[in-house]
Design a protein around this motif. Structure first.
Motif, short mmCIF file in Angstrom:
data_model
loop_
_atom_site.label_atom_id
_atom_site.label_comp_id
_atom_site.label_asym_id
_atom_site.label_seq_id
_atom_site.Cartn_x
_atom_site.Cartn_y
_atom_site.Cartn_z
N ARG A 165 9.16 4.36 4.93
CA ARG A 165 8.37 4.13 3.72
C ARG A 165 6.96 4.67 3.83
N VAL A 166 6.55 5.05 5.03
CA VAL A 166 5.20 5.56 5.25
C VAL A 166 5.11 6.97 4.67
N PRO A 167 4.04 7.28 3.93
CA PRO A 167 3.89 8.64 3.38
C PRO A 167 4.03 9.70 4.48
N SER A 168 4.74 10.76 4.17
CA SER A 168 5.02 11.79 5.18
C SER A 168 3.73 12.39 5.75
N SER A 226 0.81 -1.22 0.00
CA SER A 226 0.00 0.00 0.00
C SER A 226 0.84 1.27 0.00
N VAL A 227 2.03 1.22 0.60
CA VAL A 227 2.85 2.44 0.62
C VAL A 227 3.40 2.79 -0.75
N ASP A 228 3.27 1.89 -1.70
CA ASP A 228 3.69 2.16 -3.08
C ASP A 228 2.51 2.39 -4.02
N SER A 229 1.30 2.48 -3.47
CA SER A 229 0.10 2.60 -4.30
C SER A 229 -0.28 4.06 -4.54
N PRO A 230 -0.29 4.50 -5.80
CA PRO A 230 -0.70 5.88 -6.10
C PRO A 230 -2.14 6.16 -5.66
N TRP A 231 -3.01 5.17 -5.77
CA TRP A 231 -4.41 5.39 -5.39
C TRP A 231 -4.53 5.59 -3.88
N VAL A 232 -3.78 4.83 -3.08
CA VAL A 232 -3.79 5.04 -1.63
C VAL A 232 -3.29 6.45 -1.32
N PHE A 233 -2.25 6.91 -2.01
CA PHE A 233 -1.75 8.27 -1.81
C PHE A 233 -2.84 9.30 -2.12
N PHE A 234 -3.59 9.08 -3.19
CA PHE A 234 -4.70 9.97 -3.54
C PHE A 234 -5.72 10.03 -2.41
N GLU A 235 -6.11 8.85 -1.89
CA GLU A 235 -7.11 8.79 -0.83
C GLU A 235 -6.62 9.48 0.45
N ILE A 236 -5.36 9.31 0.78
CA ILE A 236 -4.78 9.98 1.96
C ILE A 236 -4.83 11.49 1.75
N PRO A 280 -3.98 5.29 10.83
CA PRO A 280 -3.12 4.38 10.08
C PRO A 280 -2.97 3.05 10.83
N VAL A 281 -3.15 1.95 10.12
CA VAL A 281 -3.01 0.61 10.69
C VAL A 281 -1.89 -0.10 9.95
N VAL A 282 -0.86 -0.49 10.68
CA VAL A 282 0.28 -1.20 10.10
C VAL A 282 0.05 -2.69 10.34
N THR A 283 0.00 -3.46 9.26
CA THR A 283 -0.37 -4.87 9.35
C THR A 283 0.81 -5.81 9.55
N GLU A 284 1.99 -5.35 9.24
CA GLU A 284 3.18 -6.20 9.36
C GLU A 284 4.39 -5.31 9.56
N ASP A 285 5.54 -5.93 9.70
CA ASP A 285 6.75 -5.16 9.90
C ASP A 285 6.98 -4.26 8.69
N LEU A 286 7.04 -2.97 8.94
CA LEU A 286 7.16 -1.99 7.86
C LEU A 286 8.11 -0.90 8.30
N LEU A 335 -1.47 2.26 14.56
CA LEU A 335 -1.83 1.04 15.26
C LEU A 335 -1.05 -0.06 14.56
N ARG A 336 -0.19 -0.74 15.29
CA ARG A 336 0.56 -1.88 14.74
C ARG A 336 -0.10 -3.14 15.25
N GLU A 337 -0.71 -3.88 14.33
CA GLU A 337 -1.43 -5.09 14.73
C GLU A 337 -1.52 -6.05 13.55
N PRO A 338 -0.90 -7.23 13.67
CA PRO A 338 -0.96 -8.19 12.57
C PRO A 338 -2.30 -8.90 12.43
N SER A 339 -3.07 -8.99 13.50
CA SER A 339 -4.36 -9.69 13.43
C SER A 339 -5.45 -8.73 12.94
N PRO A 340 -6.11 -9.05 11.83
CA PRO A 340 -7.16 -8.16 11.34
C PRO A 340 -8.35 -8.05 12.30
#
Length: 137
Positions: A102-105, A70-80, A92-98, A113-118
Motif C-alpha cells: 500500500r506504500v506509494p511506489s 496517509s497512504v490513501d491521501s492525495p495531498w500526501v502523494f503531492f507532497e511526496i 518514511p516512518v511507519v506508525t503501525e502495521d501496514l 523506520l517502523r516505530e509505533p511510539s511517536p
C-alpha cells in the motif's frame, strides 16, 4: 522557528494521525530539529496551500508518516512527489502495521523506520537527520 529561513523537516501526514504527529513533532523539537508542522505553523486566515508549498520548498528533509490513512491521501502523494522532484532527503516512518504494497511506489526505494511510539520515532529520526547532516559536511 525555522533556521536560516528554512526548516530541517517538513512533516507530511494524514489529518487522522494528527495526535501521533503532534507528539512526534515535539520529540523532534526536543532533539533540536526544526520541523514544519501545519498545526503549529498555519495561522488563521493564511492561504494554507501557499504556506504548505513554501514550507516544503524551504525544508531539507521530508518525513512522511505512513499509516493506513496517509497512504490513501492525495495531498500526501503531492507532497511526496514534490519532495522527490526537489531531491529532498526522504524519511518514511511507519506508525503501525501496514501492508508494504500500500506504500506509494516512490517511497519503496527508501528505508522505512517502523516505530509505533511517536516519541521514540522522533528521537530516531532526529538522530538520522543529525548524522546525515554531519556526513554531508
Amino acid at each position: 522557528m525555522p533556521r536560516d529561513g528554512g526548516y530541517d523537516v517538513f512533516l507530511s501526514y494524514s489529518m487522522k494521525d494528527r495526535a501521533w504527529v503532534s507528539e512526534f513533532a515535539q520529540a523532534l523539537r526536543d532533539a533540536g530539529v526544526t520541523a514544519w508542522f501545519d498545526v503549529a505553523e498555519l495561522m488563521p486566515g493564511t492561504r494554507w496551500k501557499d504556506e504548505v508549498e513554501e514550507a516544503l520548498r524551504a525544508s531539507r528533509f521530508l518525513v512522511v508518516i505512513l499509516s493506513p490513512e496517509s497512504v490513501d491521501s492525495p495531498w500526501v502523494f503531492f507532497e511526496i512527489g514534490a519532495a522527490v522532484a526537489d531531491h529532498k532527503f526522504i524519511i518514511p516512518v511507519v506508525t503501525e502495521d501496514l501492508d508494504v504494497s500500500r506504500v506509494p511506489s516512490l517511497l519503496q526505494q527508501y528505508q522505512f523506520l517502523r516505530e509505533p511510539s511517536p516519541t521514540v520515532a522522533g528521537r530516531r529520526v532526529a538522530e538520522a537527520i543529525q548524522r546525515t547532516e554531519r556526513d554531508r559536511a
